[in-house]
Design a protein around this motif. Structure first.
Motif, short mmCIF file in Angstrom:
data_model
loop_
_atom_site.label_atom_id
_atom_site.label_comp_id
_atom_site.label_asym_id
_atom_site.label_seq_id
_atom_site.Cartn_x
_atom_site.Cartn_y
_atom_site.Cartn_z
N GLU C 30 0.83 -1.21 0.00
CA GLU C 30 0.00 0.00 0.00
C GLU C 30 0.86 1.25 0.00
O GLU C 30 2.01 1.24 0.42
N ILE C 31 0.27 2.37 -0.45
CA ILE C 31 0.84 3.67 -0.15
C ILE C 31 -0.14 4.35 0.78
O ILE C 31 -1.29 4.60 0.41
N PHE C 45 4.95 10.78 15.26
CA PHE C 45 4.52 9.42 14.93
C PHE C 45 5.61 8.70 14.13
O PHE C 45 5.95 7.55 14.41
N PHE C 46 6.17 9.38 13.14
CA PHE C 46 7.26 8.79 12.35
C PHE C 46 8.46 8.46 13.24
O PHE C 46 9.10 7.42 13.10
N LEU C 177 9.42 5.28 4.70
CA LEU C 177 8.67 6.35 5.34
C LEU C 177 9.15 7.68 4.79
O LEU C 177 10.32 8.01 4.89
N LEU C 178 8.25 8.44 4.16
CA LEU C 178 8.63 9.72 3.56
C LEU C 178 7.97 10.85 4.33
O LEU C 178 6.74 10.92 4.42
N ASP C 179 8.79 11.73 4.89
CA ASP C 179 8.24 12.85 5.66
C ASP C 179 8.22 14.10 4.78
O ASP C 179 9.25 14.70 4.53
N ILE C 209 4.69 4.73 3.56
CA ILE C 209 3.84 5.61 4.37
C ILE C 209 4.42 7.01 4.20
O ILE C 209 5.62 7.20 4.37
N LEU C 210 3.59 7.96 3.83
CA LEU C 210 4.12 9.30 3.66
C LEU C 210 3.29 10.34 4.38
O LEU C 210 2.07 10.23 4.51
N ILE C 211 4.00 11.33 4.90
CA ILE C 211 3.35 12.50 5.49
C ILE C 211 3.37 13.56 4.42
O ILE C 211 4.40 13.77 3.78
#
Lengths: 316, 294, 256
Positions: C30-31, C45-46, C177-179, C209-211
């Motif tokens: 998933e993205i 959270f990250f 994980l991309l912030d 997972i990206l913010i």
């Protein structure tokens, strides 16, 4: 990535030629004992500066206790060669290994500290080592250790300098060395990329101490005589000054810095009374006009602004 | 037991001196993040000024103390303007080396002018000893002078920092210099005052030590300077009560170590305590922990 | 089987709850997007997901190569577990070359000894050559191969963000994980980046997972969206579900 290429060959030739020519000049007496003494000092300073550069310049760990590792090496080699009558190579190896062990022991607890706090803690350790030396009768206490055989020859000196420079340059180009540099640049990002920062800081510290131990051995086995006071806090500062003056994270800079600063202090011996005053002024001028050193690369972490003027966000 | 009491008395005096010097270290670090290695040398120069005033001008203890504080505070401001202002925006290592160059300059410059030998400080304090609780432990009147002068100076400092405009400015700059500047605080002036106050305290410590031990020399500032700095870090550098706590803590530790026969190792113990404190509380006993923002 | 499961996760700083009671899960492949106003606790959270902070209560469980709970998280161990990240404020190694930055990403996959490092023995050359090839391949994907020798700080902002992603990919993660990957990019760059993210997800078989604040990016590629507000997870679901959620609209537009 090839081992033998044109650049390597030329470098190799230059190294051999320098050795042969200087050796010849010393043999024939063109380089007298006074000049040779200064060459020895320069060589020792190169080893000290390059090894401290690994810790402070590349890995970004601010150490004010490098002279302590030199003293451990000096005393180890002194004891091995003078008291136990062992050959010089045993002295050098013992010096390096014991200094490295001390590096591990001191590094593991203190390297959790950062910036100025690490500097203070290493300074403290350096002073503790000195005080223990002053109070240990076996090694002569405050009067020092005498009658150390003079084994440091041009060949040993040159060999140790070349090996130190070569191994540390190689290390810097390996993935372990890259990990160390990444810590100096940004510790949090380094960790996020899988670099075990504690391990690599201790590794850099240990390697740096190892070579400082060698410098100590060369020193002890050249000057016959060592005493704890020669390896105090001011000696650590002198080494740091070479590193900064030469340029942080630059091995060439450290070599050049060691040569130039040794020459400066040689010339200052002509004015013994004002020597330190002039030295202080020179230091000050360098810091004001060329804080990045002779071969300054970009802005390194320890070279960054002190957070504006701000006490509390300094670690940002 | 008697020896213990005696050492406690000595500990108070030693701690007072450390605390006075440590205050200057801590104030300067709090405001410009600089480990002012030259601070111990200002203490030395304070002692020499006191020496000159009492020996050549035959001034009494208090006039000499006050004049010496005045002159060292001016010296502190001059040093800041000449040496530290140009490197204010520079890096930690550059700043540290600059501070060391200033320290060497003062030490060896003094040595050149007043000669390296030790000088005898005149007896300016009454030389009277009182026995404590009828034991053989004695309380030198000089100890009382040191303690009273130290406490008085600290109370004045407390007043200056919390009740005056200058003190408010100093606190604001140490908290957030940019914001302080935006609020119209003159940063340069505030830094100058900080150096002036810190140096005056060091000068006072110099005169106190000179009249207590009666001997001074151009390198007398090195070790106490380093120790006072250790005291400041133990207490939490940048935190003013921390400097006082650290100073007395270190003073007592050292005299106790001496009392139990470890006087040769007292300096080593001081540094060991420093390292221990840093490992347990990395920002010192009263320091605040600040988390790095990710 | 979700690849990441978060159970009752909370983090407090001196009494202030930055993140409270988060429950969520993300499936492999998933993205997932995390959105919310500034200060909603997204980056915290990250940081909890990557071991920089330890949870005050609750836990994170990864099911990547093997099951790992947040109890054994340490920042430097995360790439070994298959989790790599980028940072909101770009944390490249500024004075190192672009290539060296990516090579640091390969750190965990290299393992020759100290002697090889000091003497440049054959093991050194083999391992370094392999890492070099991988790094160049990654830089090619981001169109940065010709800038490999430049110091990272000399690159424009958008390219620095790409180098950071390349560096994370060099660690061969399963979960990326991309912030805020599109922060500071113009609409065209963002569009390009959006495509690139979904492409690398397939190419490297990743879960991402990206913010992100840029809604065009989030709505464009995320299959699942989590909305944070004041440290709470106030809504989750598909882009359409979230867009029509009343609480979300309130959080974004303010009001009662």
């Amino acid at each position: 990535m090839k081992l033998i290429n044109k650049k390597n060959m030329l470098g190799f030739l230059a190294v051999i030629l320098t050795y042969a020519i200087a050796g010849f000049l010393i043999d024939k007496g063109f380089i007298d004992s006074y000049i040779f003494l200064n060459i020895v000092l320069i060589g020792i300073n190169i080893i000290l500066a390059v090894s401290l550069n690994l810790i402070t310049g590349f890995t970004g760990q601010f150490s004010l206790g490098h002279a302590a590792f030199m003293s451990i090496g000096a005393y180890t080699s002194g004891i091995l060669t003078a008291k136990l009558g062992l050959p010089f190579w045993v002295g050098i190896l013992g010096a390096a290994l014991l200094a490295a062990v001390a590096g591990i022991i001191i590094g593991i607890p203190t390297l959790r500290l950062k910036g100025d706090y690490l500097a203070i803690a290493t300074l403290g350790f350096g002073e503790i080592v000195k005080i223990i030396g002053l109070n240990t009768d076996y090694i002569g206490g405050a009067t020092g250790l005498n009658d150390i055989p003079r084994y440091t020859t041009w060949t040993w000196l040159y060999f140790c300098v070349v090996v130190t420079v070569l191994l540390i340059s190689n290390f810097i180009k390996s993935y372990k060395g890259r990990a160390c540099i990444s810590i100096g640049e940004d510790e949090i990002a380094a960790e996020a990329m899988g670099v075990n920062t504690t391990y690599y800081k201790v590794l850099a510290f240990t390697l740096g101490s190892f070579f400082a131990g060698i410098a100590g051995a060369l020193y002890a086995n050249y000057f016959y005589f060592i005493k704890p006071d020669s390896f105090g806090f001011m000696k650590s500062i002198d080494i740091l000054v070479i590193v900064v003056f030469g340029g942080m994270a630059s091995i060439k800079g450290s070599i050049l810095g060691a040569v130039l600063l040794s020459l400066i202090s040689l010339f200052l011996q002509g004015i013994p009374e004002l020597r330190m005053v002039v030295y202080a002024v020179i230091l000050f001028l360098i810091m004001v006009y060329r804080p990045q050193g002779i071969i300054g690369k970009g802005e390194f972490k320890l070279f960054k602004k002190r957070g504006g003027l701000n006490a509390n966000n300094q670690s940002k | 037991m008697e020896q213990l009491i005696q050492q406690l008395v000595n500990g108070v005096s030693l701690g007072s001196i450390y605390a006075l010097i440590a205050l200057g270290y801590t104030m300067v670090y709090g405001i410009i993040n600089l480990i002012n290695f030259a601070h111990g040398d200002i203490y030395m120069i304070g002692a020499y000024i006191g020496f000159a005033l009492t020996t050549f001008l035959h001034l009494g203890f208090f006039p000499a103390l006050i004049l010496s504080m005045l002159l060292t505070s001016m010296l502190g401001m001059v040093i800041e303007k000449v040496a530290y202002k140009p490197i204010r925006k520079s890096t930690r290592i550059a700043a540290l080396i600059t501070a060391i160059s200033v320290s060497l300059f003062l030490e060896y410059g003094m040595m050149y002018f007043v000669k390296p030998e030790t000088r005898t400080f005149p007896e300016v304090l009454p030389n009277k000893q009182i026995s404590i609780f009828n034991t053989s432990a004695v309380l030198d009147i000089k100890n009382i002078y040191i303690l009273v002068v130290t406490i008085t100076l600290m109370l004045i400092l407390q007043y200056v920092i919390y009740k005056t405009k200058v003190g408010k400015a100093m606190r604001a700059v140490s908290l957030d210099s940019d914001a302080a500047q935006l609020m119209g605080i003159d940063i340069n002036k505030t830094i100058s005052y900080t150096f002036a106050i810190g140096s005056a305290l060091a000068g006072a410590a110099g005169v106190l030590v000179g009249s207590y031990y009666n001997s001074i020399n151009p390198l007398m500032g090195v070790v106490p300077g380093l120790k006072a700095f250790v005291a400041a870090v133990i207490g939490g550098i940048g935190v003013i009560p921390g400097a006082v706590l650290g100073g007395f803590f270190l003073g007592f530790t050292e005299t106790l170590v001496s009392a139990f026969g470890g006087s040769l190792y007292k300096d080593a113990v001081a540094f060991a305590v420093l390292i221990l404190v840093l490992l347990i509380k990395p920002k010192g006993l009263l320091g605040r922990n600040i988390r790095e923002k990710v | 089987m979700p690849i990441i499961k978060v159970n009752n996760l909370s983090k407090a700083f001196g009494g202030v709850k930055a993140v409270s009671n988060i429950n969520m899960s993300v499936e492999a492949g998933e993205i997932a997007g995390i959105i919310g106003p500034n200060g909603a606790g997204k980056t915290t959270f990250f940081n909890l997901l990557t071991g920089i902070y330890t949870p005050t209560s609750g836990e994170v469980i990864y099911n990547l190569e093997r099951k790992i709970s947040s109890k054994s998280f340490k920042p430097y161990k995360m790439t070994g577990y298959g989790v790599a990240r980028t940072f909101q404020n770009i944390r490249l190694f500024k004075n190192m070359s672009v290539l060296d930055n990516v090579l640091i990403g390969c750190h965990n996959n290299m393992s020759y000894g100290l002697l090889s490092s000091l003497l440049h023995l054959p093991a050194f050359r083999r391992s370094e050559a392999k890492a070099y090839d991988e790094a160049i391949k990654l830089l090619d994907i981001f169109g940065l191969a010709d800038k490999k020798d430049e110091p990272a700080s000399k690159l424009p902002y958008g390219e620095q963000r790409k180098v950071e992603i390349a560096r994370a990919l060099a660690a061969k993660p399963k979960l990326l994980l991309l912030d805020e990957p599109a922060a500071g990019m113009n609409p065209n760059e963002t569009k390009e980046l959006t495509k690139l993210i979904s492409w690398i997800k397939d190419e490297f078989k990743l879960t991402i997972i990206l913010i992100e604040h840029d809604m065009s990016l989030v709505m464009g590629i995320c299959s699942k969206i989590f909305v944070f507000d004041y440290g709470n997870l106030i809504a989750s679901g598909t882009p359409t579900e979230v867009q029509n959620n009343e609480q979300v609209i309130k959080a974004y537009l303010g009001g009662e």
